[in-house]
Design an enzyme around this catalytic site. Structure first.
Site, PDB file in Angstrom:
ATOM      1  N   GLU A  88      -4.139  -9.656   3.367  1.00 26.80           N
ATOM      2  CA  GLU A  88      -4.965  -9.419   4.555  1.00 26.80           C
ATOM      3  C   GLU A  88      -6.111 -10.411   4.705  1.00 26.80           C
ATOM      4  O   GLU A  88      -6.451 -10.826   5.821  1.00 26.80           O
ATOM      5  CB  GLU A  88      -5.521  -7.983   4.533  1.00 26.80           C
ATOM      6  CG  GLU A  88      -4.520  -6.924   4.937  1.00 26.80           C
ATOM      7  CD  GLU A  88      -3.648  -6.446   3.799  1.00 26.80           C
ATOM      8  OE1 GLU A  88      -2.949  -5.442   3.979  1.00 26.80           O
ATOM      9  OE2 GLU A  88      -3.673  -7.080   2.719  1.00 26.80           O
ATOM     10  N   GLU A 121       0.824  -1.207   0.000  1.00 25.45           N
ATOM     11  CA  GLU A 121       0.000   0.000   0.000  1.00 25.45           C
ATOM     12  C   GLU A 121       0.863   1.264   0.000  1.00 25.45           C
ATOM     13  O   GLU A 121       0.452   2.290  -0.561  1.00 25.45           O
ATOM     14  CB  GLU A 121      -0.976  -0.046   1.180  1.00 25.45           C
ATOM     15  CG  GLU A 121      -2.044  -1.121   0.960  1.00 25.45           C
ATOM     16  CD  GLU A 121      -2.915  -1.387   2.164  1.00 25.45           C
ATOM     17  OE1 GLU A 121      -4.143  -1.250   2.050  1.00 25.45           O
ATOM     18  OE2 GLU A 121      -2.371  -1.738   3.229  1.00 25.45           O
TER      19      GLU A 121
END
Length: 254
Positions: free
Chosen positions: A128, A108
């Site tokens: 995730e 990210e």
């Protein structure tokens, strides 16, 4: 307190090296705060045009420091988000130089950058969902705008590793480097960028980023708000003079 971010200058290029190799450069609150401060310096100084962010050792960033999280520490800076970066990137260009793994929050960070240089052996990923979580540091907001929608959805829903060579094939990675050479190649790209007028760079980045959701009828007027001050700047006059005089321009950021 020992710094977790090494900051060096290469001419008009600021290099930020996340320096927690023993933890695969996992993001701590201290590191996030240091990144935030360094990027404020980048934006504040007229003699800096672009930054490169990389990781020490063999990993770019493995995401959030789970040991710190277990202690109740969240590596988020108010107003700037995870890593002091993902919610509010700098107004000046930022380049990721990736070796090894850029996973979860590490990926990210990459997605919050404007340009990406990666080792051929690097890997990206948003794992995730494998941990019962969702990518909340910009991955779900940015990835589908960087690569084809169905590929983005596959990467998010499977959480699988994604080789840098595959990322380069769909142009998420600007330049591939040999293993261990990502920073060297990123500096070459950064110097190419930094050779241009800093005000023009920042304004051009902002229009590219912000204009995505501007109403069609307002696009040119909104663009003018950003490019007109550049057109009137001392650097614009210097650029024209340097062209006529057949010399390299001397930018001042004014």
């Amino acid at each position: 307190m020992t710094a977790q971010l090494d900051v060096t200058e290469h001419g008009r290029v600021l290099v930020l090296t996340m320096n927690r190799p023993e933890a695969r450069n996992a993001m701590s609150l201290q590191l996030a705060e240091e990144i935030s401060a360094a990027l404020e310096t980048l934006d504040a100084r007229d003699d800096l045009s672009v930054a490169v962010i990389t990781g020490a050792g063999s990993t770019f960033c493995a995401g959030m420091d789970l040991k710190g999280f277990a202690r109740g520490e969240i590596p988020v800076v108010e107003g700037k988000g995870f890593a002091g970066l993902v919610k509010a990137p700098p107004r000046k260009p930022l380049i990721a130089a990736v070796e090894g793994y850029a996973l979860a929050g590490g990926f990210e960070i990459v997605l919050a950058c404007d340009l990406v240089v990666a080792s051929r052996t690097a890997n990206f990923g948003l794992p995730e969902v494998k941990r019962g979580l969702s990518a909340a540091a910009g991955g779900l907001l940015r990835l589908q705008h960087r690569i084809p929608y169905h590929l983005a959805m596959e990467l998010v829903l499977t959480g699988r590793m994604w080789p840098a060579t595959d990322a380069a094939a769909v142009h998420l990675v600007n330049r591939l480097a040999e293993p261990g050479e990502a920073l060297t190649e990123a500096l070459k790209l950064a110097e190419e960028v930094a050779g241009n007028a800093p005000l023009a760079l920042a304004a051009s980045k902002r229009v590219l980023v912000d204009s995505v959701d501007w109403p069609l009828a307002e696009k040119f007027d909104r663009q003018e708000q950003h490019v007109d001050p550049v057109r009137r700047s001392a650097d614009a006059k210097e650029g024209a003079a340097a062209f006529v005089e057949k010399r390299a321009p001397q930018w001042t950021g004014h």
